[in-house]
Design an enzyme around this catalytic site. Structure first.
Site, PDB file in Angstrom:
ATOM      1  CB  THR A   1      36.230  65.771  58.276  1.00 17.40           C
ATOM      2  OG1 THR A   1      36.193  65.938  56.848  1.00 17.40           O
ATOM      3  CG2 THR A   1      36.458  64.315  58.612  1.00 17.40           C
TER       4      THR A   1
ATOM      5  CG  ASP B   1      31.686  62.989  50.300  1.00 17.18           C
ATOM      6  OD1 ASP B   1      31.096  62.338  51.180  1.00 17.18           O
ATOM      7  OD2 ASP B   1      32.811  63.488  50.455  1.00 17.18           O
TER       8      ASP B   1
ATOM      9  NE  ARG C   1      32.329  66.469  50.412  1.00 17.96           N
ATOM     10  CZ  ARG C   1      30.999  66.454  50.518  1.00 17.96           C
ATOM     11  NH1 ARG C   1      30.254  67.038  49.604  1.00 17.96           N
ATOM     12  NH2 ARG C   1      30.423  65.831  51.523  1.00 17.96           N
TER      13      ARG C   1
ATOM     14  N   GLY D   1      29.580  59.877  55.615  1.00 20.86           N
ATOM     15  CA  GLY D   1      28.628  60.905  56.024  1.00 20.86           C
ATOM     16  C   GLY D   1      27.618  61.022  54.914  1.00 20.86           C
ATOM     17  CG  HIS D   2      25.892  58.067  53.440  1.00 21.04           C
ATOM     18  ND1 HIS D   2      25.637  56.753  53.176  1.00 21.04           N
ATOM     19  CD2 HIS D   2      27.208  58.245  53.149  1.00 21.04           C
ATOM     20  CE1 HIS D   2      26.753  56.154  52.760  1.00 21.04           C
ATOM     21  NE2 HIS D   2      27.715  57.044  52.748  1.00 21.04           N
ATOM     22  CB  THR D   3      23.481  64.732  53.285  1.00 26.34           C
ATOM     23  OG1 THR D   3      24.851  64.855  53.654  1.00 26.34           O
ATOM     24  CG2 THR D   3      22.682  65.889  53.836  1.00 26.34           C
TER      25      THR D   3
ATOM     26  CD  GLN E   1      33.870  54.733  53.113  1.00 23.56           C
ATOM     27  OE1 GLN E   1      33.813  53.523  53.119  1.00 23.56           O
ATOM     28  NE2 GLN E   1      33.344  55.464  54.067  1.00 23.56           N
TER      29      GLN E   1
ATOM     30  CE  LYS F   1      28.401  56.747  49.194  1.00 24.60           C
ATOM     31  NZ  LYS F   1      29.269  57.903  48.873  1.00 24.60           N
TER      32      LYS F   1
ATOM     33  NE  ARG G   1      38.998  65.781  55.729  1.00 26.47           N
ATOM     34  CZ  ARG G   1      39.571  64.633  55.395  1.00 26.47           C
ATOM     35  NH1 ARG G   1      40.869  64.594  55.165  1.00 26.47           N
ATOM     36  NH2 ARG G   1      38.864  63.535  55.281  1.00 26.47           N
TER      37      ARG G   1
ATOM     38  CG  MET H   1      26.034  66.611  42.964  1.00 25.95           C
ATOM     39  SD  MET H   1      25.515  66.895  44.644  1.00 25.95           S
ATOM     40  CE  MET H   1      26.492  68.232  45.158  1.00 25.95           C
TER      41      MET H   1
HETATM   42  P1  GDP Z   1      27.088  60.730  50.252  1.00 33.47           P
HETATM   43  O1  GDP Z   1      28.198  60.565  51.211  1.00 33.47           O
HETATM   44  O2  GDP Z   1      27.362  60.057  48.951  1.00 33.47           O
HETATM   45  O3  GDP Z   1      25.738  60.358  50.805  1.00 33.47           O
HETATM   46  O4  GDP Z   1      27.031  62.304  49.914  1.00 33.47           O
HETATM   47  P2  GDP Z   1      27.133  63.514  50.978  1.00 33.47           P
HETATM   48  O5  GDP Z   1      25.896  63.574  51.768  1.00 33.47           O
HETATM   49  O6  GDP Z   1      28.426  63.450  51.740  1.00 33.47           O
HETATM   50  O7  GDP Z   1      27.275  64.765  50.011  1.00 33.47           O
HETATM   51  C1  GDP Z   1      26.310  65.087  49.071  1.00 33.47           C
HETATM   52  C2  GDP Z   1      25.793  66.519  49.359  1.00 33.47           C
HETATM   53  O8  GDP Z   1      25.112  67.012  48.226  1.00 33.47           O
HETATM   54  C3  GDP Z   1      24.803  66.584  50.474  1.00 33.47           C
HETATM   55  O9  GDP Z   1      24.943  67.810  51.156  1.00 33.47           O
HETATM   56  C4  GDP Z   1      23.450  66.530  49.770  1.00 33.47           C
HETATM   57  O10 GDP Z   1      22.391  67.128  50.498  1.00 33.47           O
HETATM   58  C5  GDP Z   1      23.759  67.321  48.527  1.00 33.47           C
HETATM   59  N1  GDP Z   1      23.017  66.937  47.306  1.00 33.47           N
HETATM   60  C6  GDP Z   1      22.521  65.730  46.942  1.00 33.47           C
HETATM   61  N2  GDP Z   1      22.046  65.761  45.689  1.00 33.47           N
HETATM   62  C7  GDP Z   1      22.225  67.035  45.244  1.00 33.47           C
HETATM   63  C8  GDP Z   1      21.964  67.703  44.010  1.00 33.47           C
HETATM   64  O11 GDP Z   1      21.478  67.123  43.038  1.00 33.47           O
HETATM   65  N3  GDP Z   1      22.303  69.027  43.938  1.00 33.47           N
HETATM   66  C9  GDP Z   1      22.858  69.696  44.967  1.00 33.47           C
HETATM   67  N4  GDP Z   1      23.150  70.989  44.804  1.00 33.47           N
HETATM   68  N5  GDP Z   1      23.156  69.087  46.143  1.00 33.47           N
HETATM   69  C10 GDP Z   1      22.846  67.779  46.275  1.00 33.47           C
HETATM   70  P1  IMO Z   2      30.969  58.727  52.108  1.00 28.98           P
HETATM   71  O1  IMO Z   2      30.355  57.396  52.450  1.00 28.98           O
HETATM   72  C1  IMO Z   2      34.589  60.871  50.914  1.00 28.98           C
HETATM   73  C2  IMO Z   2      38.399  59.292  52.388  1.00 28.98           C
HETATM   74  C3  IMO Z   2      39.169  60.147  53.372  1.00 28.98           C
HETATM   75  C4  IMO Z   2      40.602  59.748  53.009  1.00 28.98           C
HETATM   76  C5  IMO Z   2      40.455  58.248  52.714  1.00 28.98           C
HETATM   77  C6  IMO Z   2      40.815  57.345  53.879  1.00 28.98           C
HETATM   78  O2  IMO Z   2      30.379  59.884  52.820  1.00 28.98           O
HETATM   79  O3  IMO Z   2      31.053  58.900  50.627  1.00 28.98           O
HETATM   80  P2  IMO Z   2      39.541  56.716  56.152  1.00 28.98           P
HETATM   81  O4  IMO Z   2      39.095  57.590  57.293  1.00 28.98           O
HETATM   82  O5  IMO Z   2      38.439  55.953  55.502  1.00 28.98           O
HETATM   83  O6  IMO Z   2      40.717  55.847  56.513  1.00 28.98           O
HETATM   84  O7  IMO Z   2      40.115  57.761  55.051  1.00 28.98           O
HETATM   85  O8  IMO Z   2      39.096  58.043  52.354  1.00 28.98           O
HETATM   86  N1  IMO Z   2      37.001  58.990  52.793  1.00 28.98           N
HETATM   87  C7  IMO Z   2      35.926  59.562  52.221  1.00 28.98           C
HETATM   88  N2  IMO Z   2      35.842  60.525  51.295  1.00 28.98           N
HETATM   89  N3  IMO Z   2      33.474  60.283  51.402  1.00 28.98           N
HETATM   90  C8  IMO Z   2      33.546  59.292  52.312  1.00 28.98           C
HETATM   91  O9  IMO Z   2      32.467  58.594  52.722  1.00 28.98           O
HETATM   92  C9  IMO Z   2      34.812  58.923  52.804  1.00 28.98           C
HETATM   93  N4  IMO Z   2      35.236  58.013  53.704  1.00 28.98           N
HETATM   94  C10 IMO Z   2      36.576  58.069  53.683  1.00 28.98           C
HETATM   95  O10 IMO Z   2      38.939  61.525  53.157  1.00 28.98           O
HETATM   96  O11 IMO Z   2      40.989  60.391  51.810  1.00 28.98           O
HETATM   97 MG    MG Z   3      29.544  61.713  52.343  1.00 23.54          MG
END
Ligand code: GDP
Ligand code: IMO
Ligand code: MG
Length: 424
Positions: free
Chosen positions: A297, A8, A301, A35-37, A220, A11, A299, A327
């Site tokens: 999920t 998270d 963080r 979960g990539h946003t 991840q 990416k 949840r 961030m």
């Molecule tokens: P990923 O799994 O690595 O792609 O990251 P996620 O999408 O799970 O979580 C990153 C969250 O931070 C998302 O809701 C993004 O929209 C948000 N985000 C990304 N860059 C920034 C930032 O520079 N500042 C803030 N406040 N939010 C950000």
């Molecule tokens: P992105 O790509 C954050 C964590 C789960 C758990 C562990 C094992 O969005 O960064 P799994 O379901 O893979 O067997 O769970 O890994 N986990 C992540 N945490 N971002 C993710 O993906 C994750 N994918 C799995 O919370 O601790």
């Molecule tokens: Mg994510």
């Protein structure tokens, strides 16, 4: 592009932003646990399997052999994009070697995750990831995308369901698996996905031979790597830089540059040690300001200070040449900020990341405290505009991790990004 913490790291935002410089974007490990946003203006896209390059027309997106794929979730993602006028038929391809997540994997994940490992539940995403990878390595009960349309698929389901039903009962599960229903459901998915399923390894190697450029999108983060992360509190694939070649089929000689992505602080979802975790109002403040709730999920963080010991380790492990620090805006309201520069273990100062989870549990972080900048940075677009406190913080991160900072993110939108001079 590799996440350097526990996932998270934003990416998705960065991949989307960089995609215009590439011909292909490749997901090569993980599955719907990711979960990539991507935020573009007032539109937010959440992607689980589909590479974050999909929002840039003209770029080919590949789901490579190392991904474990849940066809129902993938089809939902495709339908969600289609409903928003993003057609994937021309620019998404799925490897016929990718392994398929079945209902028994989800059932196994539910049962095994409920049990504690090393005193604590792993807290998986319950997406069947571990059980599917386990079956892949064990081979005898594995099914790949290319098997779904072949004769013999029904017989395979029958055979596997019989074995899985026994195994689940042995684990105390009352889950019942219906051969006919599973066969019908997955044959339907196969038919719908068939036009997108193909051989992708030669496809990528041909693209490279033809001079095309590829961006690999890690899922991840490196601390969740099955071999090099905080085992057993990890995911079941190589989520650090070492996983790119195995998962995609592209050999190391083609890897030119590794971009490392880290938050300006640290988060973790699920169980396992987290030395810099803030179990107090500062941690809650970061969670609120960063909206730190899981994309997959929902949840909450766990939040804590930036851990330079951990990120220096994952930077080296992944071969990272430059850092993207995301961030930064989230820290902008805090009166002071801390960076973990070393750990204390058994009365000694250590600067290396421990390999055993029990040692990591016992470390005490050694912090350096820096003054906060208490200035809104979300509209800033150049390094020179950032307040001196923020620049000092970034310089210290760069110094401790021993890599230059190429990108700083100051908000979720594409536009809220600062590129260092000379970096793009
Ligand atoms: P990923 O799994 O690595 O792609 O990251 P996620 O999408 O799970 O979580 C990153 C969250 O931070 C998302 O809701 C993004 O929209 C948000 N985000 C990304 N860059 C920034 C930032 O520079 N500042 C803030 N406040 N939010 C950000
Ligand atoms: P992105 O790509 C954050 C964590 C789960 C758990 C562990 C094992 O969005 O960064 P799994 O379901 O893979 O067997 O769970 O890994 N986990 C992540 N945490 N971002 C993710 O993906 C994750 N994918 C799995 O919370 O601790
Ligand atoms: Mg994510």
């Amino acid at each position: 592009m590799i996440g350097l913490q526990w996932g998270d790291e934003a990416k998705g935002k960065l991949v989307d932003l960089m995609t215009s410089q590439f011909d292909y974007v490749v997901r090569y490990q993980g599955g719907s646990n990711a979960g990539h946003t991507v935020v573009i203006g007032d539109q937010t896209y959440k992607l689980h399997h589909i590479p974050s390059g999909i929002l840039n027309p003209g770029v080919m997106n590949i789901i490579a052999p190392g991904v474990v794929l849940n066809p129902a979730t993938l089809l939902q993602e495709i339908e969600g994009l289609t409903a928003r006028q993003i057609d994937v038929t021309e620019n998404l391809r799925i490897s016929d070697r990718a392994h398929v997540v079945f209902p028994w994997h989800l059932a196994e994940d539910r049962v095994t995750n409920a049990a504690a490992v090393a005193g604590e539940s792993i807290g998986t995403t319950l997406r069947g990831i571990g059980p599917c990878y386990r079956d892949k390595y064990a081979r005898s009960h594995a099914i790949r995308m290319g098997d779904l349309c072949r004769s013999g698929f029904r017989a395979r389901i029958e055979e596997i369901v019989a074995a899985k039903q026994r195994a689940l009962a042995g684990l105390g599960s009352t889950e019942s698996l219906d051969v006919e229903a599973i066969y019908t459901e997955f044959s339907g998915y196969a038919e719908r996905l068939q036009p997108l399923v193909t051989e992708t390894t030669d496809l990528l190697l041909d693209a490279l031979d033809a001079g095309k450029s590829l961006l690999f999108e890690g899922a991840q983060g490196a601390l969740l790597d099955i071999d090099h992360g905080t085992f057993p509190f990890v995911t079941s694939s190589n989520s650090s830089g070492v996983g790119v070649c195995g998962g995609s089929g592209v050999p190391p000689c083609w890897i030119r540059r590794v971009l490392g992505v880290a938050k300006a602080y640290t988060t973790r979802v699920g169980g396992g040690p987290f030395p810099t975790e803030l179990d107090d109002e500062v941690g809650q403040r970061i969670r609120d300001l960063g909206n730190e709730y899981g994309t997959t999920t929902g949840r909450a963080r766990r939040c804590g200070w930036f851990d330079a010991v951990a990120v220096r380790y994952t930077t080296r492990l992944s071969g990272v040449s430059g850092l993207s620090i995301m961030m930064l805006d989230v820290l902008s309201q805090l009166p002071e900020v801390k960076i973990c520069v070393a750990y204390q273990l058994d009365g000694k100062r250590i600067e290396r990341f421990p390999s055993h989870v029990e040692d990591l549990r016992r470390v005490t972080p050694i912090y350096e405290t820096l003054p906060g900048w208490e200035t809104d940075v979300t509209q800033m677009r150049r390094m020179s505009e950032l307040p001196s406190g923020a620049r000092r913080y970034l310089d210290r991160v760069s110094e401790l991790v021993r890599r230059p900072i190429d990108v700083v993110s100051v908000g979720p939108d594409r536009a809220q990004t600062i590129f260092a001079d000379g970096a793009s």
